[in-house]
Scaffold this motif. Sequence first.
Motif, mmCIF file in Angstrom:
data_model
loop_
_atom_site.group_PDB
_atom_site.id
_atom_site.type_symbol
_atom_site.label_atom_id
_atom_site.label_comp_id
_atom_site.label_asym_id
_atom_site.label_seq_id
_atom_site.Cartn_x
_atom_site.Cartn_y
_atom_site.Cartn_z
ATOM 1 N N TYR A 43 1.435 -1.407 -0.199
ATOM 2 C CA TYR A 43 -0.108 -0.075 0.113
ATOM 3 C C TYR A 43 0.855 1.063 -0.400
ATOM 4 O O TYR A 43 2.039 1.525 1.195
ATOM 5 N N GLU A 46 2.722 6.788 0.845
ATOM 6 C CA GLU A 46 2.322 8.727 0.536
ATOM 7 C C GLU A 46 0.822 8.620 1.155
ATOM 8 O O GLU A 46 0.380 9.553 1.323
ATOM 9 N N LYS A 47 0.167 7.404 0.942
ATOM 10 C CA LYS A 47 -1.689 7.246 1.373
ATOM 11 C C LYS A 47 -1.840 7.214 2.546
ATOM 12 O O LYS A 47 -2.993 7.157 3.007
ATOM 13 N N ASP A 49 -2.215 8.854 5.236
ATOM 14 C CA ASP A 49 -2.889 9.591 5.728
ATOM 15 C C ASP A 49 -4.622 9.421 5.637
ATOM 16 O O ASP A 49 -5.819 9.584 5.988
ATOM 17 N N GLU A 50 -4.938 8.918 4.406
ATOM 18 C CA GLU A 50 -6.164 8.539 3.612
ATOM 19 C C GLU A 50 -6.364 7.080 4.454
ATOM 20 O O GLU A 50 -7.753 7.058 4.753
ATOM 21 N N LEU A 51 -5.535 6.159 4.098
ATOM 22 C CA LEU A 51 -5.446 5.071 4.901
ATOM 23 C C LEU A 51 -6.466 5.291 6.356
ATOM 24 O O LEU A 51 -7.179 4.925 6.593
ATOM 25 N N GLU A 53 -7.413 8.093 7.666
ATOM 26 C CA GLU A 53 -9.062 8.398 7.232
ATOM 27 C C GLU A 53 -10.355 7.293 7.307
ATOM 28 O O GLU A 53 -11.248 6.820 8.056
ATOM 29 N N LYS A 54 -9.600 5.868 6.665
ATOM 30 C CA LYS A 54 -10.904 5.037 6.579
ATOM 31 C C LYS A 54 -10.966 4.484 7.387
ATOM 32 O O LYS A 54 -12.327 3.238 7.618
ATOM 33 N N SER A 57 -12.535 5.827 10.748
ATOM 34 C CA SER A 57 -14.570 4.874 9.863
ATOM 35 C C SER A 57 -15.263 4.327 9.962
ATOM 36 O O SER A 57 -15.923 3.579 10.068
ATOM 37 N N LYS A 80 -8.744 8.918 15.689
ATOM 38 C CA LYS A 80 -8.395 10.514 15.269
ATOM 39 C C LYS A 80 -6.547 11.160 15.372
ATOM 40 O O LYS A 80 -6.569 11.327 16.737
ATOM 41 N N GLU A 154 -14.729 -3.570 3.227
ATOM 42 C CA GLU A 154 -13.919 -2.668 2.756
ATOM 43 C C GLU A 154 -12.475 -2.667 3.554
ATOM 44 O O GLU A 154 -11.350 -1.902 2.354
ATOM 45 N N LEU A 158 -8.617 -2.089 -0.610
ATOM 46 C CA LEU A 158 -8.209 -1.225 -0.675
ATOM 47 C C LEU A 158 -6.923 -1.567 -1.475
ATOM 48 O O LEU A 158 -7.048 -2.741 -1.916
#
Length: 158
Positions: A43, A46-47, A49-51, A53-54, A57, A80, A154, A158
């Motif tokens: 994965y 660099e992503k 923060d997006e991970l 956030e998911k 949730s 968070k 979910e 990914l």
Amino acid sequence: MKEKIKNYLIENKNISLAKVSKDLGISFMEVLRQSPDEYSKSYPVEKIDELFEKLNSWEQVLMLVVTESFVLEIKDKFPKGKYGHGYLNFGDKESSIGGHLSVGNIKDIFIVNDIMFGRKSCSIKFFDANEKEIFAVYVPRDEKGQLIEKYLNEFNSL
């Protein structure tokens, strides 16, 4: 090595990736890197923060922090975080998970489908530059021990 790992997994259907590592005499990271995508895929760091956030949730995760002498398991909502002083600081009132993560030390993230204690296990594993696992987040199970379908779906996206 990729073909050797693939064939070993085909021949040994209910084997954990850690056991593959041990049996083939290679590092766990090498197994993660060389396994077919249905077992392990990288994965993009660099992503992250997006991970996160998911993961936030999700109503619940199982977080593991593993050392040579202790496996710490925490079941709660993924927190968070806020960046400050060189760390991602977890201090979410909705979660008991807290702490300070040096995100810059995360060099690899893997989405892992594995077998643990004879059952399917799905996790997101975070590693440092020395190929040491920093922590892992697992798809939670219900009261019957089954992976919760909503989070499994979910995870699989990914």
